[in-house]
Design a protein around this motif. Sequence first.
Motif, PDB file in Angstrom:
ATOM      1  N   ILE A  72       6.653  -9.828   8.022  1.00  0.00           N
ATOM      2  CA  ILE A  72       5.648 -10.872   7.871  1.00  0.00           C
ATOM      3  C   ILE A  72       4.362 -10.185   7.412  1.00  0.00           C
ATOM      4  N   ILE A  73       3.871 -10.578   6.245  1.00  0.00           N
ATOM      5  CA  ILE A  73       2.669  -9.972   5.668  1.00  0.00           C
ATOM      6  C   ILE A  73       1.550 -11.002   5.728  1.00  0.00           C
ATOM      7  N   GLU A  84      11.392  -3.598  -3.436  1.00  0.00           N
ATOM      8  CA  GLU A  84      10.678  -4.162  -4.585  1.00  0.00           C
ATOM      9  C   GLU A  84      10.004  -5.476  -4.212  1.00  0.00           C
ATOM     10  N   ALA A  85      10.693  -6.324  -3.450  1.00  0.00           N
ATOM     11  CA  ALA A  85      10.116  -7.608  -3.041  1.00  0.00           C
ATOM     12  C   ALA A  85       8.965  -7.385  -2.068  1.00  0.00           C
ATOM     13  N   LEU A  86       9.116  -6.415  -1.172  1.00  0.00           N
ATOM     14  CA  LEU A  86       8.030  -6.109  -0.236  1.00  0.00           C
ATOM     15  C   LEU A  86       6.813  -5.561  -0.975  1.00  0.00           C
ATOM     16  N   ALA A  87       7.042  -4.727  -1.994  1.00  0.00           N
ATOM     17  CA  ALA A  87       5.934  -4.176  -2.780  1.00  0.00           C
ATOM     18  C   ALA A  87       5.200  -5.292  -3.524  1.00  0.00           C
ATOM     19  N   ALA A  88       5.945  -6.243  -4.054  1.00  0.00           N
ATOM     20  CA  ALA A  88       5.310  -7.363  -4.756  1.00  0.00           C
ATOM     21  C   ALA A  88       4.491  -8.215  -3.788  1.00  0.00           C
ATOM     22  N   ILE A 117      10.193   2.253   7.491  1.00  0.00           N
ATOM     23  CA  ILE A 117      10.204   3.134   6.320  1.00  0.00           C
ATOM     24  C   ILE A 117      10.189   2.311   5.035  1.00  0.00           C
ATOM     25  N   ASP A 118      10.919   1.206   5.011  1.00  0.00           N
ATOM     26  CA  ASP A 118      10.930   0.347   3.821  1.00  0.00           C
ATOM     27  C   ASP A 118       9.534  -0.211   3.537  1.00  0.00           C
ATOM     28  N   VAL A 119       8.826  -0.625   4.584  1.00  0.00           N
ATOM     29  CA  VAL A 119       7.470  -1.152   4.397  1.00  0.00           C
ATOM     30  C   VAL A 119       6.544  -0.041   3.895  1.00  0.00           C
ATOM     31  N   MET A 120       6.707   1.164   4.409  1.00  0.00           N
ATOM     32  CA  MET A 120       5.873   2.281   3.953  1.00  0.00           C
ATOM     33  C   MET A 120       6.155   2.607   2.484  1.00  0.00           C
ATOM     34  N   GLN A 121       7.419   2.588   2.086  1.00  0.00           N
ATOM     35  CA  GLN A 121       7.751   2.841   0.681  1.00  0.00           C
ATOM     36  C   GLN A 121       7.231   1.730  -0.217  1.00  0.00           C
ATOM     37  N   ALA A 123       4.575  -0.079   0.348  1.00  0.00           N
ATOM     38  CA  ALA A 123       3.129   0.112   0.234  1.00  0.00           C
ATOM     39  C   ALA A 123       2.805   1.212  -0.769  1.00  0.00           C
ATOM     40  N   GLN A 124       3.607   2.252  -0.777  1.00  0.00           N
ATOM     41  CA  GLN A 124       3.404   3.341  -1.739  1.00  0.00           C
ATOM     42  C   GLN A 124       3.618   2.832  -3.158  1.00  0.00           C
ATOM     43  N   ARG A 125       4.661   2.047  -3.358  1.00  0.00           N
ATOM     44  CA  ARG A 125       4.921   1.509  -4.701  1.00  0.00           C
ATOM     45  C   ARG A 125       3.859   0.520  -5.138  1.00  0.00           C
ATOM     46  N   ALA A 126       3.233  -0.167  -4.162  1.00  0.00           N
ATOM     47  CA  ALA A 126       2.189  -1.130  -4.509  1.00  0.00           C
ATOM     48  C   ALA A 126       0.851  -0.440  -4.729  1.00  0.00           C
ATOM     49  N   GLY A 127       0.800   0.876  -4.535  1.00  0.00           N
ATOM     50  CA  GLY A 127      -0.429   1.620  -4.752  1.00  0.00           C
ATOM     51  C   GLY A 127      -1.372   1.595  -3.563  1.00  0.00           C
ATOM     52  N   LEU A 128      -0.850   1.296  -2.390  1.00  0.00           N
ATOM     53  CA  LEU A 128      -1.659   1.253  -1.177  1.00  0.00           C
ATOM     54  C   LEU A 128      -1.457   2.556  -0.422  1.00  0.00           C
TER      55      LEU A 128
END
Length: 140
Positions: A72-73, A84-88, A117-121, A123-128
């Motif tokens: 939940i974001i 990918e969906a979490l990064a978007a 770990i998925d949320v951290m990855q 965030a990294q892909r989203a540039g955070l």
Amino acid sequence: MRFRRAEKSEEPEINLIPLIDVVLVIIIFLMLTTTFTKTGGLEINLPTAASSDAATVSNEIVVAITAAGDVIINQQPVADRRIEALAAALGKAVPSGQQNPVVVISADAKAAHQSVIDVMQAAQRAGLAHITFATQLTSP
């Protein structure tokens, strides 16, 4: 003829003081030259909350992970658990006009480690780049 008696020779003795000096020098040398290796792993210092007042940051993205692994974001559930969906979703949750928002991950104690770990990855892909974890106050 008068013969001289042989004088008594001193008994041989072992002087221990030089031996102790040499041993101490060897011990000091070993202590200075010995290297200690760290095992490969992460050093984790668990945070503790000392005060009851929580600091609020206006440019933070709160990510909650339930025990079932649901993400939940900012109080908006994300249907897809793929990175990918979490990064978007994290990219859309960035407050407008804010630079370098902080991602606050609040995971349930029974949540799978892979979900975090998925949320951290994501965030990294989203540039955070700034990620922190929410803590719970300890009872006195």
